[in-house]
Write a protein that holds these residues in place. Structure first.
Motif, PDB file in Angstrom:
ATOM      1  N   LYS A 144      20.275 -57.304  12.172  1.00 13.16           N
ATOM      2  CA  LYS A 144      19.414 -58.138  11.439  1.00 13.16           C
ATOM      3  C   LYS A 144      19.309 -59.520  11.659  1.00 13.16           C
ATOM      4  O   LYS A 144      18.565 -60.062  11.891  1.00 13.16           O
ATOM      5  CB  LYS A 144      19.061 -57.701  10.047  1.00 13.16           C
ATOM      6  N   VAL A 148      17.109 -62.363  14.127  1.00 14.07           N
ATOM      7  CA  VAL A 148      16.469 -63.397  13.453  1.00 14.07           C
ATOM      8  C   VAL A 148      16.779 -64.267  14.193  1.00 14.07           C
ATOM      9  O   VAL A 148      16.162 -65.451  14.639  1.00 14.07           O
ATOM     10  CB  VAL A 148      16.768 -63.517  11.940  1.00 14.07           C
ATOM     11  N   THR A 193      16.125 -49.502   7.709  1.00 12.02           N
ATOM     12  CA  THR A 193      16.429 -50.616   8.745  1.00 12.02           C
ATOM     13  C   THR A 193      15.194 -50.924   9.576  1.00 12.02           C
ATOM     14  O   THR A 193      15.039 -52.112   9.982  1.00 12.02           O
ATOM     15  CB  THR A 193      17.696 -50.477   9.310  1.00 12.02           C
ATOM     16  N   VAL A 196      12.671 -53.069   7.981  1.00 14.25           N
ATOM     17  CA  VAL A 196      13.040 -54.441   7.828  1.00 14.25           C
ATOM     18  C   VAL A 196      12.944 -55.361   9.372  1.00 14.25           C
ATOM     19  O   VAL A 196      12.729 -56.243   9.101  1.00 14.25           O
ATOM     20  CB  VAL A 196      14.641 -54.716   7.394  1.00 14.25           C
ATOM     21  N   LEU A 197      13.703 -54.619  10.255  1.00 14.79           N
ATOM     22  CA  LEU A 197      13.324 -55.275  11.647  1.00 14.79           C
ATOM     23  C   LEU A 197      11.894 -55.602  12.092  1.00 14.79           C
ATOM     24  O   LEU A 197      11.783 -56.545  12.749  1.00 14.79           O
ATOM     25  CB  LEU A 197      14.166 -54.384  12.982  1.00 14.79           C
ATOM     26  N   THR A 199       9.628 -56.137   9.955  1.00 13.69           N
ATOM     27  CA  THR A 199       9.349 -57.155   9.178  1.00 13.69           C
ATOM     28  C   THR A 199       9.658 -58.678   9.860  1.00 13.69           C
ATOM     29  O   THR A 199       8.797 -59.405   9.687  1.00 13.69           O
ATOM     30  CB  THR A 199       9.982 -57.165   7.786  1.00 13.69           C
ATOM     31  N   VAL A 200      10.941 -58.799  10.196  1.00 14.34           N
ATOM     32  CA  VAL A 200      11.475 -59.757  10.705  1.00 14.34           C
ATOM     33  C   VAL A 200      10.774 -60.179  11.946  1.00 14.34           C
ATOM     34  O   VAL A 200      10.268 -61.310  12.403  1.00 14.34           O
ATOM     35  CB  VAL A 200      12.902 -59.701  11.285  1.00 14.34           C
ATOM     36  N   THR A 338      14.955 -64.776   8.023  1.00 14.86           N
ATOM     37  CA  THR A 338      15.968 -64.507   6.893  1.00 14.86           C
ATOM     38  C   THR A 338      15.361 -64.357   5.735  1.00 14.86           C
ATOM     39  O   THR A 338      15.891 -63.197   5.108  1.00 14.86           O
ATOM     40  CB  THR A 338      17.152 -65.802   6.896  1.00 14.86           C
ATOM     41  N   TRP A 341      13.795 -61.073   5.879  1.00 11.36           N
ATOM     42  CA  TRP A 341      14.612 -59.832   5.752  1.00 11.36           C
ATOM     43  C   TRP A 341      15.036 -59.527   4.655  1.00 11.36           C
ATOM     44  O   TRP A 341      15.132 -58.095   4.200  1.00 11.36           O
ATOM     45  CB  TRP A 341      15.705 -60.259   6.931  1.00 11.36           C
ATOM     46  N   GLN A 345      13.732 -56.280   2.301  1.00  7.75           N
ATOM     47  CA  GLN A 345      14.665 -55.312   2.012  1.00  7.75           C
ATOM     48  C   GLN A 345      14.865 -54.848   0.452  1.00  7.75           C
ATOM     49  O   GLN A 345      14.754 -53.611   0.073  1.00  7.75           O
ATOM     50  CB  GLN A 345      16.023 -55.774   2.580  1.00  7.75           C
ATOM     51  N   THR A 377      24.337 -60.522   4.763  1.00  5.91           N
ATOM     52  CA  THR A 377      23.485 -61.231   4.012  1.00  5.91           C
ATOM     53  C   THR A 377      24.221 -62.482   3.504  1.00  5.91           C
ATOM     54  O   THR A 377      23.157 -63.473   3.450  1.00  5.91           O
ATOM     55  CB  THR A 377      23.139 -60.320   2.948  1.00  5.91           C
TER      56      THR A 377
END
Length: 419
Positions: A144, A148, A193, A196-197, A199-200, A338, A341, A345, A377
């Motif tokens: 992640k 980014v 995950t 989330v990826l 979303t980034v 960031t 992410w 999440q 994180t």
């Protein structure tokens, strides 16, 4: 005191004036810096407390010590905080240099996870490389951070060259690179995950100024791909149907979700009290990881859950404030990516616990047990701190504040000079 002075005094202490004074704090140069630092430390402290509370019953039975997971998590925190501090001191150029090695190493580790004998299957997902002795690495977590940094550097370079007027330059090679990482993660059956990826990826496109029609098309394509990934895998489809019908299969597929909601509901407004929860007595699966928010709700009540939501809300505000105020395109993109992410999440995790989203099996950032998620994180938050120090007026405010505790400690040890 004259009548005019009395009126001025009353105006100064009126509720409206006090609210205006509090809001003015948000305009200070170091607001983002202190919000990120403060919320991160509070969430870490809460996480250590709740990991102990959620795990001590089971760990006492399994290992003979109630502090087993607490010690492990505290070790990761002790490693992660210095790394966060060092990251906050790095120049922007260092993040751009590290982007490609981090992403390449993450991709290599994701490939190794899929090699028979190297990858470890946990709860239906092959996400881990087991080094023995309880030490495991989940490569999708540093991936992640790698995505980014790489995506932000790639788009920043193209923006500098004025290449982003063409939609092909917006998507290539960003979209194929994201697809490679997503494919490797999905081969390990890690849908959370993957979301989330995605979303980034969308956050980077949004911040760089992608036309609305193209952004909407990419969102629709991602939703379609996510639906296909859910339907083709029986256990994911079962989770979706269980989410749509929570009353069905209460002792198997829907057991964890139903227990999580019951745990939160039993906490009421003020909770049962720290350590006094009942569901952790083997009634709530994964109470120290994916469903730690349910333990927070049971023991700290509505007040505790709202505090957690508030801290993630402040992190979102601070991260987007940095993205809005910094001038460098890379910092703007990396800060937004960031923030997306970490906050998304948290939303996906909390949404699964309160049954407004399907269960995906991803941890609550900074709170859930696990070092693989915690260290990346903290590195991401350290990067946000580094960017916050480059907001307009932040350097002057830091200089006026004088040397911090770390600099003073080094000075006392003879390893540095106080400024």
């Amino acid at each position: 005191m004259t009548v005019t002075e009395e009126a001025a005094e009353e105006t100064r202490f009126s509720p409206r004036a006090q609210i205006a004074g509090m809001l003015s704090l948000l305009d200070r140069p170091l607001t983002s810096y202190y919000l990120i630092l403060g919320c991160s430390m509070l969430l870490l402290a809460l996480g250590l407390t709740m990991v102990l509370s959620a795990s001590y019953v089971i760990q006492l039975n399994l290992t003979g010590s109630p502090f087993t997971l607490l010690i492990r998590q505290a070790t990761w925190v002790a490693i992660g905080i210095p790394m966060m501090i060092v990251t906050a001191m790095l120049p922007v150029k260092a993040f751009r240099v590290l982007a490609y090695p981090i992403l390449l190493l993450s991709v290599l580790a994701l490939v190794l996870v899929l090699v028979p004998g190297l990858g470890t299957n946990v709860n239906g997902a092959t996400r881990w490389i087991d080094f023995g002795g309880g030490l495991r690495l989940q490569p999708s977590e540093p991936a992640k951070l790698g995505l980014v940094l790489w995506g932000a550097d790639l788009l920043a370079r193209k923006e500098k060259l004025r290449m982003l007027t063409d939609w092909k330059q917006l998507l290539i090679p960003l979209m194929p690179g994201t697809a490679v990482v997503v494919m490797l993660v999905m081969l390990g059956n890690d849908l959370g995950t993957t979301l989330v990826l995605f979303t980034v990826f969308l956050a980077l496109l949004w911040i760089v100024g992608t036309p609305g029609r193209l952004l909407l098309g990419m969102t629709g394509l991602i939703l379609m791909l996510t639906s296909i990934l859910i339907v083709v895998e029986p256990y994911r489809f079962k989770r979706l149907t269980g989410f749509l019908d929570p009353s069905g299969d209460p002792l198997n597929g829907n057991y964890q979700g139903n227990q999580g909601v019951k745990a939160i509901g039993s906490g009421g407004i003020f909770g049962t009290g720290l350590g006094e929860g009942r569901f952790k007595w083997q009634y709530l699966p994964h109470g120290d990881t994916d469903f730690i928010f349910a333990v927070v709700g049971e023991e700290l009540g509505l007040i505790g859950t709202l505090m957690v939501l508030g801290m993630f809300g402040l992190l979102a505000y601070a991260g987007l404030r940095i993205a809005r105020r910094v001038r460098d395109p890379f910092m703007r993109l990396a800060a937004a990516g960031t923030t997306a992410w970490i906050v998304v999440q948290a939303i996906v995790n909390i949404g699964a616990v309160i049954q407004v989203l399907p269960i995906t099996g991803i941890p609550l950032p900074l709170v859930s047990y696990g070092g693989s998620a915690l260290i990346p994180t903290l590195l991401g938050l350290g990067m946000l701190l580094a960017f916050a120090k480059r907001e307009p007026g932040a350097r002057q405010a830091l200089a006026a504040r004088g040397p911090g505790p770390v600099a003073r400690a080094l000075s006392w040890l003879g390893l540095g000079r106080a400024r």
